[in-house]
Design a protein around this motif. Structure first.
Motif, PDB file in Angstrom:
ATOM      1  N   CYS A   1      53.772 -32.409 -38.707  1.00 25.34           N
ATOM      2  CA  CYS A   1      54.145 -31.048 -38.275  1.00 25.34           C
ATOM      3  C   CYS A   1      53.185 -30.572 -37.191  1.00 25.34           C
ATOM      4  CB  CYS A   1      54.183 -30.089 -39.459  1.00 25.34           C
ATOM      5  SG  CYS A   1      52.577 -29.535 -40.006  1.00 25.34           S
ATOM      6  N   PRO A   2      53.585 -29.562 -36.415  1.00 29.77           N
ATOM      7  CA  PRO A   2      52.713 -29.106 -35.320  1.00 29.77           C
ATOM      8  C   PRO A   2      51.485 -28.385 -35.865  1.00 29.77           C
ATOM      9  CG  PRO A   2      54.951 -28.216 -35.126  1.00 29.77           C
ATOM     10  CD  PRO A   2      54.827 -28.791 -36.484  1.00 29.77           C
ATOM     11  N   LEU A   3      50.411 -29.096 -36.011  1.00 32.15           N
ATOM     12  CA  LEU A   3      49.197 -28.536 -36.591  1.00 32.15           C
ATOM     13  C   LEU A   3      47.980 -29.243 -35.993  1.00 32.15           C
ATOM     14  CD1 LEU A   3      47.889 -26.732 -38.814  1.00 32.15           C
ATOM     15  CD2 LEU A   3      48.264 -28.598 -40.428  1.00 32.15           C
ATOM     16  N   GLY A   4      46.992 -28.448 -35.642  1.00 31.91           N
ATOM     17  CA  GLY A   4      45.724 -28.989 -35.167  1.00 31.91           C
ATOM     18  C   GLY A   4      44.626 -28.068 -35.649  1.00 31.91           C
ATOM     19  N   ALA A   5      43.383 -28.495 -35.481  1.00 36.05           N
ATOM     20  CA  ALA A   5      42.280 -27.623 -35.900  1.00 36.05           C
ATOM     21  C   ALA A   5      41.002 -27.998 -35.171  1.00 36.05           C
ATOM     22  CB  ALA A   5      42.060 -27.723 -37.411  1.00 36.05           C
ATOM     23  N   VAL A   6      40.140 -27.000 -35.071  1.00 36.04           N
ATOM     24  CA  VAL A   6      38.773 -27.215 -34.617  1.00 36.04           C
ATOM     25  C   VAL A   6      37.908 -26.790 -35.788  1.00 36.04           C
ATOM     26  CG1 VAL A   6      37.025 -26.607 -32.902  1.00 36.04           C
ATOM     27  CG2 VAL A   6      39.440 -26.508 -32.295  1.00 36.04           C
ATOM     28  N   VAL A   7      36.984 -27.642 -36.195  1.00 31.95           N
ATOM     29  CA  VAL A   7      36.064 -27.243 -37.267  1.00 31.95           C
ATOM     30  C   VAL A   7      34.638 -27.348 -36.730  1.00 31.95           C
ATOM     31  CG1 VAL A   7      35.276 -27.658 -39.625  1.00 31.95           C
ATOM     32  CG2 VAL A   7      37.665 -28.079 -39.058  1.00 31.95           C
ATOM     33  N   THR A   8      33.870 -26.313 -36.980  1.00 36.19           N
ATOM     34  CA  THR A   8      32.498 -26.297 -36.474  1.00 36.19           C
ATOM     35  C   THR A   8      31.604 -25.502 -37.430  1.00 36.19           C
ATOM     36  OG1 THR A   8      31.146 -25.867 -34.511  1.00 36.19           O
ATOM     37  CG2 THR A   8      32.914 -24.304 -34.934  1.00 36.19           C
ATOM     38  N   THR A   9      30.424 -25.159 -36.948  1.00 28.41           N
ATOM     39  CA  THR A   9      29.484 -24.414 -37.799  1.00 28.41           C
ATOM     40  C   THR A   9      29.696 -22.906 -37.622  1.00 28.41           C
ATOM     41  OG1 THR A   9      27.804 -24.245 -36.083  1.00 28.41           O
ATOM     42  CG2 THR A   9      27.752 -26.226 -37.455  1.00 28.41           C
ATOM     43  N   LYS A  10      29.164 -22.173 -38.609  1.00 27.42           N
ATOM     44  CA  LYS A  10      29.251 -20.697 -38.536  1.00 27.42           C
ATOM     45  C   LYS A  10      28.583 -20.180 -37.267  1.00 27.42           C
ATOM     46  CE  LYS A  10      29.152 -18.990 -43.258  1.00 27.42           C
ATOM     47  NZ  LYS A  10      28.489 -19.766 -44.303  1.00 27.42           N
ATOM     48  N   GLU A  11      27.458 -20.809 -36.939  1.00 30.80           N
ATOM     49  CA  GLU A  11      26.671 -20.330 -35.805  1.00 30.80           C
ATOM     50  C   GLU A  11      27.437 -20.533 -34.489  1.00 30.80           C
ATOM     51  OE1 GLU A  11      23.030 -22.504 -35.471  1.00 30.80           O
ATOM     52  OE2 GLU A  11      22.430 -21.310 -33.716  1.00 30.80           O
ATOM     53  N   ILE A  12      28.007 -21.721 -34.330  1.00 33.51           N
ATOM     54  CA  ILE A  12      28.703 -22.004 -33.064  1.00 33.51           C
ATOM     55  C   ILE A  12      29.932 -21.116 -32.913  1.00 33.51           C
ATOM     56  CG2 ILE A  12      30.031 -23.777 -31.824  1.00 33.51           C
ATOM     57  CD1 ILE A  12      27.949 -25.818 -32.939  1.00 33.51           C
ATOM     58  N   ILE A  13      30.691 -20.973 -33.986  1.00 41.02           N
ATOM     59  CA  ILE A  13      31.943 -20.216 -33.841  1.00 41.02           C
ATOM     60  C   ILE A  13      31.688 -18.717 -33.668  1.00 41.02           C
ATOM     61  CG2 ILE A  13      32.626 -19.629 -36.211  1.00 41.02           C
ATOM     62  CD1 ILE A  13      35.351 -21.157 -35.325  1.00 41.02           C
ATOM     63  N   GLN A  14      30.503 -18.288 -34.024  1.00 41.98           N
ATOM     64  CA  GLN A  14      30.134 -16.882 -33.833  1.00 41.98           C
ATOM     65  C   GLN A  14      30.295 -16.469 -32.368  1.00 41.98           C
ATOM     66  OE1 GLN A  14      29.598 -14.924 -36.338  1.00 41.98           O
ATOM     67  NE2 GLN A  14      29.160 -13.125 -35.070  1.00 41.98           N
ATOM     68  N   SER A  15      30.048 -17.429 -31.457  1.00 36.98           N
ATOM     69  CA  SER A  15      30.131 -17.097 -30.026  1.00 36.98           C
ATOM     70  C   SER A  15      31.555 -16.689 -29.641  1.00 36.98           C
ATOM     71  CB  SER A  15      29.691 -18.293 -29.181  1.00 36.98           C
ATOM     72  OG  SER A  15      30.563 -19.366 -29.423  1.00 36.98           O
TER      73      SER A  15
END
Ligand code: PLP
Length: 442
Positions: free
Chosen positions: A291-305
């Protein structure tokens, strides 16, 4: 052909000729089809596909490396059907349990710290977003990707991709520099060179020093290049490259769109085969079993930006996609599909090595788990055997086996089954490949 418990109902839709005519009139001519006589597929069950005549095929490409646990897997279908009946759409402006529980489960498969997800609809979008995160977090601009890598077709991810066949003559790829591909079959340092990984990584350092300002935003690489023809990063390559990148202030992105979710057998994530922990992981394809699905997973600190502005994606994290992703992940873990990939991948590689001893046109057999490549060559100079690959590909289809092709010269056969295959399927595949090679080289 191995037995399949499923018998498709008779097909009563438009004929293949009608579909082809509609497609050529109403769809973009930039869409290509596999095979001289295009294949129309109308049913699927686990590792098998059926065309409109009811002919069965073993799917040795898993859709396009996008079906991890099997076509229409009953448990996945049940979860999707349940969700479809209750609520098909809600965006992230409302709370919904599926996106939250799926994110939690996904985080449990990754090393500590890699725990915050942003869902997209495709791998290209995920890679675009990963670069945005890296630039916004580091405040640097330059990005290093690898030649021969494929990261998508949006204007951002096209810039990361390093293949003229998928690039348009439009401005793209600002700040992206491509380092050499660590290809031990064709490159300067071969399989017999224990220092190959370190030598190829030096080019990453060289690109940082000579092509960037010295401070970079990110380095992105697939642990095994997929579209590029199943080229695995050599031992130590990612470790050394990640160090050069971090010393230059950059983040390391692992594109796990093909290598993730147990496909490589030895680990759940491709990067784990290289003893590195990336800062950002991008994923798609097998995550949703089609199915049309993707994701980016990272740290709390990085995604804060990312909170600098609002980032919105209408369908990213859709309840139905997340139901499909969650059920797929549960099946992958409960049925130890990674273990199956490891066990059957080893049998497959053994069988392919035997074929290599018989056919000099097999220049290289490589890969891990159920991510395997066979590079065909014409002679000792390794001239790519593009026509032969095409002939083998067509003959396999006639005998009921679907495989993929890759590499810049289209001379690498790509084998990437759904992870639910069994010994009988692998034996069938080896028999068909052997017969196709015998006929094509006669
Ligand atoms: C490694 C890799 N990254 C990214 C992509 C792009 O994914 P999508 O086609 O879902 O945009 C692909 C697609 O083949 C891929 O193989």
């Amino acid at each position: 052909m191995p037995d399949c418990e499923y018998t498709p109902p008779p097909y009563d839709g438009p004929s293949k000729e009608t579909v082809a005519a509609l497609r050529s009139r109403f769809l973009s001519p930039s869409l290509v089809t596999y095979y001289r006589d295009p294949l129309m597929l109308v049913d699927g069950h686990m590792q098998y596909l059926f065309d409109e005549t009811g002919k069965q095929y073993l799917d040795g490409l898993a859709g396009i490396v996008s079906v991890s646990v099997g076509h229409c897997h009953p448990k996945v279908m049940a979860a999707v059907n349940r969700q479809n009946k209750r609520l098909q759409h809600a965006t992230t402006i409302y709370l919904h349990p599926n996106i939250a529980t799926f994110a939690e489960k996904l985080a449990s498969t990754l090393p500590d710290g890699l725990e915050v997800a942003y869902f997209t609809n495709s791998g290209s979008e995920a890679n675009d977003l990963a670069i945005l995160m890296a630039r916004s977090y580091t405040k640097n601009f330059d990005v290093i990707a690898l030649r021969n890598g494929y990261h998508g077709g949006t204007q951002g991810s096209m810039g990361l991709t390093s293949y003229s066949t998928w690039k348009y003559s439009v401005p793209h790829g600002f700040g992206v520099h491509h380092s050499i591909v660590p290809d031990r079959f064709r490159g300067q340092w071969g399989y017999d060179d224990g220092n190959a990984g370190a030598m190829y990584a030096k080019d990453v350092q060289d690109v940082i020093q000579r092509a960037s300002s010295g401070s970079i935003a990110a380095f992105i690489a697939e642990p095994i290049q997929g579209v590029g023809g199943v080229i695995e990063m050599p031992p130590a390559y990612l470790q050394k490259s990640y160090k050069y990148v971090r010393d230059a202030g950059g983040l390391c992105i692992a594109d796990e769109v093909q290598t993730g979710f147990g496909r490589t057998g030895d680990s759940f994530w491709g990067f784990q085969n290289h003893d590195v922990v990336p800062d950002i992981v991008t994923m798609a394809k097998g995550i949703g079993n089609g199915c049309p699905l993707g994701a980016v997973v990272t740290t709390k600190e990085i995604i804060q930006s990312m909170t600098e502005s609002i980032h919105f994606n209408t369908f990213g994290g859709n309840p139905v996609s997340c139901a499909q992703g969650l059920a797929t992940l549960e099946v992958l873990l409960e049925d130890d599909m990674q273990g199956n990939a490891k066990r059957l991948g080893a049998i497959l590689i053994d069988g392919l090595n035997d074929l290599q001893n018989k056919y000099s046109c097999i220049g290289d057999v490589r890969g891990r788990g159920l991510m395997v490549g066979i590079e065909l060559v014409e002679d000792e100079d390794k001239t790519p055997a593009t026509q032969l690959t095409e002939d083998v590909f067509e003959l396999c289809r006639e005998m009921g086996l679907i495989i993929g092709k890759g590499g810049y010269e289209s001379n690498v056969i790509r084998i990437k089954h759904p992870l639910c295959v069994n010994e009988t399927d692998i034996a069938f595949m080896l028999e068909v490949l052997g017969a196709a090679l015998a006929k094509a080289t006669a």
